[in-house]
Motif scaffolding. Sequence first.
Motif, PDB file in Angstrom:
ATOM      1  N   THR A 225       0.833  -1.033  -0.265  1.00 56.63           N
ATOM      2  CA  THR A 225       0.114   0.300   0.251  1.00 56.63           C
ATOM      3  C   THR A 225       0.683   1.151   0.304  1.00 56.63           C
ATOM      4  N   THR A 226       2.148   1.236   0.858  1.00 53.78           N
ATOM      5  CA  THR A 226       2.605   2.903   0.670  1.00 53.78           C
ATOM      6  C   THR A 226       3.724   2.939  -0.156  1.00 53.78           C
ATOM      7  N   VAL A 227       4.241   0.877  -1.165  1.00 47.87           N
ATOM      8  CA  VAL A 227       4.705   1.421  -2.298  1.00 47.87           C
ATOM      9  C   VAL A 227       3.939   1.941  -3.041  1.00 47.87           C
ATOM     10  N   ARG A 228       2.603   1.755  -3.239  1.00 44.07           N
ATOM     11  CA  ARG A 228       1.658   1.586  -3.967  1.00 44.07           C
ATOM     12  C   ARG A 228       1.191   3.713  -4.092  1.00 44.07           C
ATOM     13  N   ARG A 229       0.712   3.922  -2.843  1.00 45.89           N
ATOM     14  CA  ARG A 229       1.212   5.399  -2.052  1.00 45.89           C
ATOM     15  C   ARG A 229       1.746   5.758  -3.085  1.00 45.89           C
ATOM     16  N   ARG A 230       2.983   6.093  -2.715  1.00 52.27           N
ATOM     17  CA  ARG A 230       3.844   6.927  -3.723  1.00 52.27           C
ATOM     18  C   ARG A 230       4.010   6.818  -4.633  1.00 52.27           C
ATOM     19  N   HIS A 231       4.027   5.984  -5.476  1.00 52.49           N
ATOM     20  CA  HIS A 231       4.509   5.718  -7.038  1.00 52.49           C
ATOM     21  C   HIS A 231       2.686   6.700  -7.487  1.00 52.49           C
ATOM     22  N   LEU A 232       1.567   6.647  -7.210  1.00 50.94           N
ATOM     23  CA  LEU A 232       0.603   7.610  -7.903  1.00 50.94           C
ATOM     24  C   LEU A 232       0.757   9.178  -7.386  1.00 50.94           C
ATOM     25  N   GLN A 233       1.748   9.813  -6.080  1.00 50.56           N
ATOM     26  CA  GLN A 233       2.056  10.487  -5.431  1.00 50.56           C
ATOM     27  C   GLN A 233       2.506  11.077  -6.672  1.00 50.56           C
ATOM     28  N   GLU A 234       3.819   9.869  -6.431  1.00 47.86           N
ATOM     29  CA  GLU A 234       5.480  10.540  -7.256  1.00 47.86           C
ATOM     30  C   GLU A 234       4.047  10.660  -9.431  1.00 47.86           C
ATOM     31  N   ARG A 235       3.644   9.703  -9.814  1.00 46.11           N
ATOM     32  CA  ARG A 235       3.294   9.864 -10.832  1.00 46.11           C
ATOM     33  C   ARG A 235       1.899  11.126 -11.156  1.00 46.11           C
ATOM     34  N   PHE A 236       1.559  11.403 -10.321  1.00 42.94           N
ATOM     35  CA  PHE A 236       0.174  12.792 -10.639  1.00 42.94           C
ATOM     36  C   PHE A 236       0.242  13.750  -9.416  1.00 42.94           C
ATOM     37  N   GLY A 237       1.520  13.987  -9.319  1.00 43.83           N
ATOM     38  CA  GLY A 237       2.091  15.816  -8.344  1.00 43.83           C
ATOM     39  C   GLY A 237       0.619  15.690  -7.126  1.00 43.83           C
ATOM     40  N   PRO A 238       0.619  17.305  -8.126  1.00 43.18           N
ATOM     41  CA  PRO A 238      -0.351  17.658  -7.122  1.00 43.18           C
ATOM     42  C   PRO A 238      -2.179  17.040  -7.543  1.00 43.18           C
ATOM     43  N   GLU A 239      -2.045  16.799  -8.017  1.00 43.48           N
ATOM     44  CA  GLU A 239      -3.028  15.948  -8.751  1.00 43.48           C
ATOM     45  C   GLU A 239      -3.801  14.605  -8.016  1.00 43.48           C
ATOM     46  N   TYR A 240      -2.536  14.361  -7.027  1.00 43.29           N
ATOM     47  CA  TYR A 240      -2.973  13.254  -6.040  1.00 43.29           C
ATOM     48  C   TYR A 240      -3.703  13.586  -4.577  1.00 43.29           C
ATOM     49  N   ASP A 241      -2.884  14.827  -4.757  1.00 41.75           N
ATOM     50  CA  ASP A 241      -4.256  15.396  -3.666  1.00 41.75           C
ATOM     51  C   ASP A 241      -4.871  16.245  -3.479  1.00 41.75           C
ATOM     52  N   ARG A 242      -5.469  16.872  -4.620  1.00 40.53           N
ATOM     53  CA  ARG A 242      -6.864  16.917  -5.112  1.00 40.53           C
ATOM     54  C   ARG A 242      -7.632  16.242  -5.209  1.00 40.53           C
ATOM     55  N   THR A 243      -7.372  14.673  -6.422  1.00 41.27           N
ATOM     56  CA  THR A 243      -8.498  13.921  -5.747  1.00 41.27           C
ATOM     57  C   THR A 243      -8.692  13.150  -4.510  1.00 41.27           C
ATOM     58  N   VAL A 244      -7.963  13.189  -3.560  1.00 41.88           N
ATOM     59  CA  VAL A 244      -8.289  12.730  -2.785  1.00 41.88           C
ATOM     60  C   VAL A 244      -9.312  13.960  -1.829  1.00 41.88           C
ATOM     61  N   GLU A 245      -9.542  14.914  -2.631  1.00 44.21           N
ATOM     62  CA  GLU A 245      -9.685  16.157  -1.656  1.00 44.21           C
ATOM     63  C   GLU A 245     -11.527  15.485  -2.602  1.00 44.21           C
ATOM     64  N   ALA A 246     -10.990  15.543  -3.360  1.00 46.80           N
ATOM     65  CA  ALA A 246     -12.433  15.826  -3.978  1.00 46.80           C
ATOM     66  C   ALA A 246     -13.295  13.752  -4.445  1.00 46.80           C
ATOM     67  N   GLU A 247     -12.526  13.305  -3.827  1.00 44.77           N
ATOM     68  CA  GLU A 247     -13.229  11.601  -3.161  1.00 44.77           C
ATOM     69  C   GLU A 247     -13.664  11.478  -1.432  1.00 44.77           C
ATOM     70  N   HIS A 248     -12.924  12.818  -1.032  1.00 45.95           N
ATOM     71  CA  HIS A 248     -13.300  12.101   0.366  1.00 45.95           C
ATOM     72  C   HIS A 248     -12.516  10.782   1.208  1.00 45.95           C
ATOM     73  N   GLY A 249     -11.073  10.627   0.574  1.00 51.66           N
ATOM     74  CA  GLY A 249     -10.576   9.606   1.294  1.00 51.66           C
ATOM     75  C   GLY A 249      -9.282   9.033  -0.130  1.00 51.66           C
ATOM     76  N   ARG A 250      -8.328   8.721   0.852  1.00 51.34           N
ATOM     77  CA  ARG A 250      -7.564   8.119   0.284  1.00 51.34           C
ATOM     78  C   ARG A 250      -7.859   6.689  -0.420  1.00 51.34           C
ATOM     79  N   ARG A 251      -8.790   6.373  -0.253  1.00 54.37           N
ATOM     80  CA  ARG A 251      -8.633   4.776  -1.092  1.00 54.37           C
ATOM     81  C   ARG A 251      -9.621   4.616  -2.363  1.00 54.37           C
TER      82      ARG A 251
END
Length: 183
Positions: free
Chosen positions: A23-49
């Motif tokens: 899970t940690t590796v996958r999360r880091r991969h998504l954070q690196e790949r999507f950059g600020p879009e990762y945080d924006r999507t977490v906020e829009a989807e109301h959660g990391r999962r």
Amino acid sequence: MWTGIIIAAAVIVLILVALAVRTTVRRRHLQERFGPEYDRTVEAEHGRRAAERDLTAREQRHADLEIRALPSAVRDRYARDWTSVQEHFVDNPDQAVGEADRLVITLMSERGYPTEGYEQQQRDLSVEHGRTLEHYRIAHEINGRVGSRDTSTEELRSAMVHYRALFEELLKDDTHPSGDERP
């Protein structure tokens, strides 16, 4: 009997640790790949999962796209087209912003991105262009207000700057062409 319980507990702990690491590796991969879009999507989807499921789905859709590198002659033509759009800004800023939007969409299409709608364009672009996607959002929002009294020349100039950021990235970006051809 105790040995069996200890072994079972150890196996369970190892499985849980492996899942946590994955899970940690996958999360880091998504954070690196999507950059600020990762945080924006977490906020829009109301959660990391939910966000990570969404971003993973975007990656899978993107993998099925046939994103193409552009030959240098085509890149040169687009660069000239962009210069022309910028020159139109002096005489007709409203029209130039619309032209910039259309040119970005045409370039997206030529690269192999589907252009069926703004929301889907954002989702598709986010996989490889998450760091410049906010430029597109801002420019698109301003373009949507063109012609109303709500847009100043300074905002229109800002839209052009934002469109240019994505345009230049799309124009030069040939890092992941789907086919075998390279420029």
